[in-house]
Design a protein around this motif. Structure first.
Motif, PDB file in Angstrom:
ATOM      1  N   ARG A   1       4.188  17.556  -7.479  1.00  0.00           N
ATOM      2  CA  ARG A   1       4.462  17.352  -6.053  1.00  0.00           C
ATOM      3  C   ARG A   1       5.967  17.376  -5.767  1.00  0.00           C
ATOM      4  NH1 ARG A   1      -0.407  15.252  -6.949  1.00  0.00           N
ATOM      5  NH2 ARG A   1      -1.906  14.994  -5.226  1.00  0.00           N
ATOM      6  N   VAL A   2       6.728  16.695  -6.618  1.00  0.00           N
ATOM      7  CA  VAL A   2       8.183  16.690  -6.432  1.00  0.00           C
ATOM      8  C   VAL A   2       8.726  18.117  -6.495  1.00  0.00           C
ATOM      9  CG1 VAL A   2      10.362  15.975  -7.466  1.00  0.00           C
ATOM     10  CG2 VAL A   2       8.477  14.355  -7.308  1.00  0.00           C
TER      11      VAL A   2
ATOM     12  N   GLY B   1       4.657  24.226   1.569  1.00  0.00           N
ATOM     13  CA  GLY B   1       3.829  23.411   2.447  1.00  0.00           C
ATOM     14  C   GLY B   1       2.500  23.085   1.797  1.00  0.00           C
ATOM     15  N   ASP B   2       1.699  22.345   2.519  1.00  0.00           N
ATOM     16  CA  ASP B   2       0.349  22.006   2.062  1.00  0.00           C
ATOM     17  C   ASP B   2       0.370  21.295   0.708  1.00  0.00           C
ATOM     18  OD1 ASP B   2      -2.396  21.857   2.234  1.00  0.00           O
ATOM     19  OD2 ASP B   2      -2.720  23.780   1.226  1.00  0.00           O
ATOM     20  N   VAL B   3       1.310  20.352   0.579  1.00  0.00           N
ATOM     21  CA  VAL B   3       1.390  19.557  -0.649  1.00  0.00           C
ATOM     22  C   VAL B   3       0.788  18.189  -0.355  1.00  0.00           C
ATOM     23  CG1 VAL B   3       2.887  18.555  -2.407  1.00  0.00           C
ATOM     24  CG2 VAL B   3       3.494  20.752  -1.347  1.00  0.00           C
ATOM     25  N   PRO B   4      -0.321  17.832  -0.994  1.00  0.00           N
ATOM     26  CA  PRO B   4      -0.969  16.546  -0.683  1.00  0.00           C
ATOM     27  C   PRO B   4      -0.080  15.362  -1.040  1.00  0.00           C
ATOM     28  CG  PRO B   4      -1.933  17.542  -2.654  1.00  0.00           C
ATOM     29  CD  PRO B   4      -1.035  18.578  -2.051  1.00  0.00           C
ATOM     30  N   ALA B   5      -0.126  14.348  -0.197  1.00  0.00           N
ATOM     31  CA  ALA B   5       0.670  13.146  -0.456  1.00  0.00           C
ATOM     32  C   ALA B   5       0.112  12.436  -1.684  1.00  0.00           C
ATOM     33  CB  ALA B   5       0.632  12.227   0.755  1.00  0.00           C
ATOM     34  N   PRO B   6       0.973  11.864  -2.512  1.00  0.00           N
ATOM     35  CA  PRO B   6       0.490  11.180  -3.714  1.00  0.00           C
ATOM     36  C   PRO B   6      -0.074   9.807  -3.386  1.00  0.00           C
ATOM     37  CG  PRO B   6       2.868  10.977  -3.566  1.00  0.00           C
ATOM     38  CD  PRO B   6       2.454  11.871  -2.418  1.00  0.00           C
ATOM     39  N   ALA B   7      -1.044   9.395  -4.182  1.00  0.00           N
ATOM     40  CA  ALA B   7      -1.550   8.023  -4.067  1.00  0.00           C
ATOM     41  C   ALA B   7      -0.473   7.062  -4.562  1.00  0.00           C
ATOM     42  CB  ALA B   7      -2.827   7.871  -4.892  1.00  0.00           C
ATOM     43  N   GLU B   8      -0.572   5.796  -4.111  1.00  0.00           N
ATOM     44  CA  GLU B   8       0.462   4.834  -4.467  1.00  0.00           C
ATOM     45  C   GLU B   8       0.561   4.636  -5.984  1.00  0.00           C
ATOM     46  OE1 GLU B   8       1.836   0.799  -2.432  1.00  0.00           O
ATOM     47  OE2 GLU B   8       0.027   0.495  -3.642  1.00  0.00           O
ATOM     48  N   ASP B   9      -0.587   4.619  -6.671  1.00  0.00           N
ATOM     49  CA  ASP B   9      -0.537   4.401  -8.115  1.00  0.00           C
ATOM     50  C   ASP B   9       0.161   5.565  -8.827  1.00  0.00           C
ATOM     51  OD1 ASP B   9      -2.560   6.167  -7.560  1.00  0.00           O
ATOM     52  OD2 ASP B   9      -3.955   5.379  -9.042  1.00  0.00           O
ATOM     53  N   MET B  10       0.040   6.776  -8.271  1.00  0.00           N
ATOM     54  CA  MET B  10       0.731   7.922  -8.854  1.00  0.00           C
ATOM     55  C   MET B  10       2.239   7.800  -8.657  1.00  0.00           C
ATOM     56  SD  MET B  10       0.264  12.048  -8.171  1.00  0.00           S
ATOM     57  CE  MET B  10      -1.284  12.158  -9.092  1.00  0.00           C
ATOM     58  N   VAL B  11       2.650   7.296  -7.507  1.00  0.00           N
ATOM     59  CA  VAL B  11       4.073   7.105  -7.236  1.00  0.00           C
ATOM     60  C   VAL B  11       4.682   6.119  -8.233  1.00  0.00           C
ATOM     61  CG1 VAL B  11       5.767   6.228  -5.576  1.00  0.00           C
ATOM     62  CG2 VAL B  11       3.874   7.666  -4.788  1.00  0.00           C
ATOM     63  N   PHE B  12       3.975   4.997  -8.437  1.00  0.00           N
ATOM     64  CA  PHE B  12       4.495   3.992  -9.371  1.00  0.00           C
ATOM     65  C   PHE B  12       4.483   4.515 -10.810  1.00  0.00           C
ATOM     66  CE2 PHE B  12       3.958   1.079  -5.817  1.00  0.00           C
ATOM     67  CZ  PHE B  12       5.031   0.217  -6.006  1.00  0.00           C
ATOM     68  N   TRP B  13       3.435   5.248 -11.167  1.00  0.00           N
ATOM     69  CA  TRP B  13       3.353   5.802 -12.525  1.00  0.00           C
ATOM     70  C   TRP B  13       4.514   6.773 -12.764  1.00  0.00           C
ATOM     71  CZ3 TRP B  13       3.189  10.068 -15.549  1.00  0.00           C
ATOM     72  CH2 TRP B  13       2.656   9.951 -16.828  1.00  0.00           C
ATOM     73  N   LEU B  14       4.792   7.630 -11.789  1.00  0.00           N
ATOM     74  CA  LEU B  14       5.883   8.582 -11.913  1.00  0.00           C
ATOM     75  C   LEU B  14       7.232   7.861 -12.014  1.00  0.00           C
ATOM     76  CD1 LEU B  14       6.924  11.505 -11.925  1.00  0.00           C
ATOM     77  CD2 LEU B  14       6.961  11.430  -9.420  1.00  0.00           C
ATOM     78  N   THR B  15       7.369   6.769 -11.270  1.00  0.00           N
ATOM     79  CA  THR B  15       8.614   5.996 -11.318  1.00  0.00           C
ATOM     80  C   THR B  15       8.841   5.427 -12.714  1.00  0.00           C
ATOM     81  OG1 THR B  15       8.401   5.405  -8.981  1.00  0.00           O
ATOM     82  CG2 THR B  15       9.870   4.054 -10.331  1.00  0.00           C
TER      83      THR B  15
END
Length: 474
Positions: free
Chosen positions: A375-376, A384-398
């Motif tokens: 996604r990044v 375009g048309d890039v689905p927003a990440p779920a919150e758990d995916m954001v934290f995992w990526l962090t």
């Protein structure tokens, strides 16, 4: 140089170019000329050296003049024998013939470089031997050299020179080193003498550094003709007696007066070859170009940024871009300790592929390990048309990103800035982060506790790390 960890990768010139450099070095060029000059009347002594009465003719053939002409001719002859350019036919008669290896100098670059490497060993051995006059003075009545009177330990001397050349190699290939620039001789000598934890050097240590400089001055003068270094010698005015009148006014602040040395491209090749022969990991940019993506990502993990990019560029040059992107993403998966850094190197590699990699990134959007990275990448390139990440995916990526930065840089200022930014942007970061199902969660939170300057925030991070470790059963 005995450490088992790999050295930074060296960028070598093409072998054809290095072979041309080798053929043009004064020492090997002279040795080859003497090998072609030698004939039926050429005679050698019991040690294989040219007999004394033939040295003037050899020097003349080489165009050498002056007091050192015979010595230089003798040295070139010794290299010709050692490298196989000349063969001794009859030791008793002292007759010689053209060596089979002379033809190698007209062969493939690897053949030429193989001969040069042998010449290098001869030059290194010569550089470790005391001055000839000192050797003569140390001979007893039987002609044997009394090494004790010379205060000379051959093995220690060779180790010292190897250590100096190893340090010079490391300085040259390091990301923050001088690169193609020269290294001041005092700094190189100090690297062998002054302990790393010493503050102000004592007078005794400074005297040792000065003695080492004089030894290195002699040694680099010997090594320059074989092409391993370019050397600007110590200014002779510095070595004049205190009661002598200087020939001219000199600038005491000019560090170049104390000697400057740099490894040539040929020298880098030669020293790397010797390091590999000694079992020391000494990678070169391009080593991984024909390997798989897993070898590339693991192999460049410890590379400095510019070297990692250069290696990756060579790897990509041999592959179709979209297929390369898919291979990189597949190799980036994993839950082992090295996986976060592999994903960081994968992300950096994908930035070099270009927009043609889009299909490969969209294919992994639902992958729990690669979806955030994908996604990044897509958003940064304006897709375009890039689905927003779920919150758990954001934290995992962090967590994954911080783990990769820790592995790549340790507790750097850049990482401290990242940690401060995360805590500031997300007020409830630590309350949620300890729940992240990532193998490095506890380690990352502990690191955030060490790095964050605010004691209250650091305490929150440590508490979260404790919870994460308890959850993981650690």
């Amino acid at each position: 140089m005995s450490d088992s960890s790999p050295l930074p990768p060296v960028r070598l010139h093409p072998e054809a170019e290095l072979a041309r450099d080798a053929l043009s070095t004064p020492l090997l060029a002279r040795a080859a000329r003497l090998a072609r000059w030698a004939g039926e009347d050429t005679r050698v002594d019991a040690g294989g050296g040219l007999v004394e009465e033939q040295l003037p003719a050899a020097a003349s053939h080489l165009g050498l003049t002056g007091d050192e002409a015979a010595a230089h001719a003798s040295e070139a002859w010794r290299v010709a024998v050692d490298t196989g350019l000349v063969e001794i036919v009859d030791e008793e008669e002292g007759t010689v013939a053209t060596g089979a290896d002379l033809a190698l100098l007209s062969g493939a670059p690897q053949d030429v470089l193989g001969v040069w490497l042998t010449a290098l060993e001869t030059a290194l051995a010569d550089a470790s031997v005391p001055d000839l006059d000192d050797l003569v003075d140390a001979m007893d009545e039987s002609g044997e050299v009394d090494f004790a009177s010379l205060d000379w330990d051959p093995e220690a001397e060779q180790e010292f020179l190897d250590g100096v050349l190893g340090n010079l190699y490391l300085l040259t290939v390091s990301e923050d080193g001088p690169g193609d620039g020269p290294v001041p001789l005092p700094a190189l000598a100090a690297s062998m003498i002054v302990p790393s934890d010493m503050g102000e050097p004592t007078n005794d240590v400074l005297e040792q550094v000065s003695d080492a400089m004089m030894r290195l001055d002699d040694q680099f003068r010997i090594l320059e003709p074989v092409g391993i270094v370019e050397y600007q010698p110590v200014d002779e005015a510095l070595m004049a007696d205190a009661d002598e009148e200087p020939a001219a006014v000199v600038d005491d602040t000019d560090v170049s007066r104390y000697g400057m040395v740099r490894l040539t491209p040929l020298g880098l090749y030669g020293l790397r070859s010797r390091l590999l022969e000694a079992g020391i990991a000494a990678p070169a940019v391009g080593d991984l170009a024909d390997k798989g993506a897993d070898a590339l990502l693991d192999g460049t993990a410890a590379f400095p940024p510019s070297a990692a990019q250069a290696e990756t560029e060579q790897w990509l040059d041999l592959r179709e871009p979209l297929a390369a992107a898919r291979e990189l993403l597949a190799a980036a998966r994993g839950s082992d300790a090295g996986a976060p850094l592999r994903r960081l190197r994968c992300q950096q590699a994908l930035s070099l592929v270009g927009v043609v990699a889009e299909p490969a990134l969209r294919e992994v959007l639902d992958d729990p390990e690669l979806g955030g990275l994908a996604r990044v990448w897509l958003v940064e390139r304006g897709f375009g048309d890039v689905p927003a990440p779920a919150e758990d995916m954001v934290f995992w990526l962090t967590i994954d990103t911080v783990a990769a930065q820790l592995a790549a840089e340790g507790n750097s200022e850049e990482l401290q800035g990242l940690v401060e930014g995360l805590a500031q942007q997300h007020s409830g970061f630590f309350a949620a982060a300890w729940r992240v199902d990532h193998p490095a969660t506890a380690d990352v939170l502990e690191a955030m506790g060490r790095l964050h300057p605010d004691k209250k925030v650091a305490k929150e991070a440590r508490k979260a790390a404790f919870k994460a470790r308890s959850q993981q059963g650690g």
